[in-house]
Design a protein around this motif. Structure first.
Motif, mmCIF file in Angstrom:
data_model
loop_
_atom_site.group_PDB
_atom_site.id
_atom_site.type_symbol
_atom_site.label_atom_id
_atom_site.label_comp_id
_atom_site.label_asym_id
_atom_site.label_seq_id
_atom_site.Cartn_x
_atom_site.Cartn_y
_atom_site.Cartn_z
ATOM 1 N N ASN A 31 7.462 12.004 -2.566
ATOM 2 C CA ASN A 31 6.008 12.148 -2.619
ATOM 3 C C ASN A 31 5.246 10.838 -2.404
ATOM 4 O O ASN A 31 4.039 10.790 -2.626
ATOM 5 N N ILE A 32 5.955 9.786 -1.999
ATOM 6 C CA ILE A 32 5.310 8.482 -1.840
ATOM 7 C C ILE A 32 5.692 7.876 -0.491
ATOM 8 O O ILE A 32 6.870 7.834 -0.128
ATOM 9 N N ILE A 33 4.688 7.434 0.238
ATOM 10 C CA ILE A 33 4.920 6.744 1.513
ATOM 11 C C ILE A 33 4.391 5.320 1.344
ATOM 12 O O ILE A 33 3.214 5.109 1.046
ATOM 13 N N CYS A 34 5.274 4.323 1.534
ATOM 14 C CA CYS A 34 4.911 2.920 1.360
ATOM 15 C C CYS A 34 4.660 2.260 2.710
ATOM 16 O O CYS A 34 5.316 2.585 3.697
ATOM 17 N N SER A 35 3.713 1.349 2.716
ATOM 18 C CA SER A 35 3.448 0.557 3.915
ATOM 19 C C SER A 35 2.842 -0.769 3.486
ATOM 20 O O SER A 35 2.565 -0.990 2.315
ATOM 21 N N GLY A 36 2.640 -1.643 4.444
ATOM 22 C CA GLY A 36 2.002 -2.917 4.138
ATOM 23 C C GLY A 36 2.994 -3.965 3.681
ATOM 24 O O GLY A 36 4.193 -3.736 3.575
ATOM 25 N N THR A 37 2.461 -5.111 3.402
ATOM 26 C CA THR A 37 3.257 -6.270 3.000
ATOM 27 C C THR A 37 3.482 -6.260 1.494
ATOM 28 O O THR A 37 2.558 -6.013 0.726
ATOM 29 N N THR A 38 4.701 -6.539 1.093
ATOM 30 C CA THR A 38 5.045 -6.651 -0.332
ATOM 31 C C THR A 38 5.449 -8.090 -0.635
ATOM 32 O O THR A 38 5.794 -8.847 0.273
ATOM 33 N N SER A 39 5.391 -8.447 -1.904
ATOM 34 C CA SER A 39 5.912 -9.757 -2.307
ATOM 35 C C SER A 39 6.339 -9.714 -3.763
ATOM 36 O O SER A 39 5.718 -9.042 -4.590
ATOM 37 N N ALA A 75 0.855 -1.195 0.000
ATOM 38 C CA ALA A 75 0.000 0.000 0.000
ATOM 39 C C ALA A 75 0.887 1.239 0.000
ATOM 40 O O ALA A 75 2.009 1.222 0.505
ATOM 41 N N MET A 76 0.356 2.331 -0.536
ATOM 42 C CA MET A 76 1.124 3.578 -0.545
ATOM 43 C C MET A 76 0.213 4.787 -0.588
ATOM 44 O O MET A 76 -0.908 4.715 -1.090
ATOM 45 N N VAL A 77 0.725 5.870 -0.025
ATOM 46 C CA VAL A 77 0.067 7.172 -0.112
ATOM 47 C C VAL A 77 0.881 7.980 -1.113
ATOM 48 O O VAL A 77 2.098 8.101 -0.978
ATOM 49 N N VAL A 78 0.185 8.508 -2.135
ATOM 50 C CA VAL A 78 0.869 9.209 -3.215
ATOM 51 C C VAL A 78 0.412 10.666 -3.230
ATOM 52 O O VAL A 78 -0.772 10.953 -3.368
ATOM 53 N N SER A 79 1.386 11.592 -3.079
ATOM 54 C CA SER A 79 1.054 13.015 -3.138
ATOM 55 C C SER A 79 1.771 13.719 -4.278
ATOM 56 O O SER A 79 1.698 14.936 -4.400
ATOM 57 N N VAL A 94 8.359 3.431 -7.382
ATOM 58 C CA VAL A 94 8.555 2.446 -6.323
ATOM 59 C C VAL A 94 9.092 1.198 -7.008
ATOM 60 O O VAL A 94 8.507 0.724 -7.977
ATOM 61 N N THR A 95 10.202 0.676 -6.487
ATOM 62 C CA THR A 95 10.828 -0.509 -7.078
ATOM 63 C C THR A 95 10.867 -1.630 -6.053
ATOM 64 O O THR A 95 11.269 -1.424 -4.909
ATOM 65 N N LEU A 96 10.446 -2.799 -6.492
ATOM 66 C CA LEU A 96 10.540 -4.007 -5.681
ATOM 67 C C LEU A 96 11.482 -4.943 -6.436
ATOM 68 O O LEU A 96 11.123 -5.496 -7.476
ATOM 69 N N LEU A 139 4.515 6.392 -10.745
ATOM 70 C CA LEU A 139 3.289 7.110 -10.372
ATOM 71 C C LEU A 139 3.439 8.575 -10.774
ATOM 72 O O LEU A 139 4.511 9.157 -10.605
ATOM 73 N N ASP A 140 2.366 9.171 -11.295
ATOM 74 C CA ASP A 140 2.457 10.586 -11.685
ATOM 75 C C ASP A 140 1.813 11.519 -10.660
ATOM 76 O O ASP A 140 1.836 12.728 -10.818
ATOM 77 N N GLY A 141 1.218 10.948 -9.610
ATOM 78 C CA GLY A 141 0.624 11.763 -8.550
ATOM 79 C C GLY A 141 -0.857 12.022 -8.724
ATOM 80 O O GLY A 141 -1.512 12.548 -7.828
ATOM 81 N N SER A 142 -1.418 11.640 -9.873
ATOM 82 C CA SER A 142 -2.841 11.881 -10.111
ATOM 83 C C SER A 142 -3.694 10.640 -9.851
ATOM 84 O O SER A 142 -4.906 10.679 -10.061
ATOM 85 N N GLU A 143 -3.085 9.557 -9.384
ATOM 86 C CA GLU A 143 -3.794 8.281 -9.234
ATOM 87 C C GLU A 143 -4.958 8.404 -8.252
ATOM 88 O O GLU A 143 -4.850 9.008 -7.190
ATOM 89 N N THR A 144 -6.070 7.803 -8.645
ATOM 90 C CA THR A 144 -7.249 7.715 -7.797
ATOM 91 C C THR A 144 -7.039 6.565 -6.819
ATOM 92 O O THR A 144 -6.497 5.529 -7.185
#
Length: 175
Positions: free
Chosen positions: A76-84, A53-57, A62-64, A155-160
């Motif tokens: 401008n991006i805050i990541c959280s949650g579980t990744t895989s 999950a992430m908050v995008v402003s 984001v690279t995994l 991400l361009d920052g306009s994501e819904t």
């Protein structure tokens, strides 16, 4: 003139005699022929690629990585949650090398927001820069190997807000 004709006839006879020496020697060799039948490769996707999950402003990426390392350092991006990472199992002939083929470096996949429209920029995230834990794997004694795949989203920052989904192809072939 008689001398010239005699020398000419004698020279032609000598030349012909040289060309008509004993019959040429012929020989035969035997070559081995072999064929190896391999088991068909079976590729299974065990886990999907999940960036969490992430908050995008604003804009950022984001690279995994294929080893599971998350790079979420965009301001401008805050990541959280579980990744895989996307995990795969390949089955085939034991102890054979297999090449892993990812989408090309110039290709990308659109992740579209569930319920969104693929033509609306706010409903699309671009997935690209695919990486694998290895470009090839060796099948073990039972004919299996695993590998992981990562990637990068832009991400361009306009994501819904919502869940964005898409698919990408991975293939394998004997090396």
């Amino acid at each position: 003139m008689k001398k010239t004709i005699r020398l000419g006839v004698a020279g032609a006879a000598m030349f012909a005699a040289l060309g008509m020496s004993s019959v040429a020697h012929a020989d035969t060799a035997t070559a081995d022929a072999t064929a190896e039948i391999l088991d068909a490769l079976v590729l299974t996707n065990d886990t999907g690629l999940d960036f969490g999950a992430m908050v995008v402003s604003g804009a950022g990426a984001v690279t995994l990585a294929a080893d599971g390392t998350l790079d979420c350092t965009a301001a401008n991006i805050i990541c959280s949650g579980t990744t895989s990472v996307a995990g795969f199992t390949v089955e085939g002939t034991a102890n054979k090398d297999v090449t892993v083929n990812l989408p090309s470096a110039t290709s990308s996949v659109d992740l579209v927001r569930v319920g969104g429209v693929a033509t609306d920029a706010a409903d699309v995230i671009v997935l690209d820069a695919f990486t694998a834990t290895s470009g090839s794997v060796t099948l073990d004694g039972t004919g299996e190997a695993t590998f992981d795949v990562g990637g990068s989203i832009t991400l361009d920052g306009s994501e819904t807000a919502g869940v964005f989904e898409g698919t990408f192809d991975v293939s394998v072939e004997y090396s």
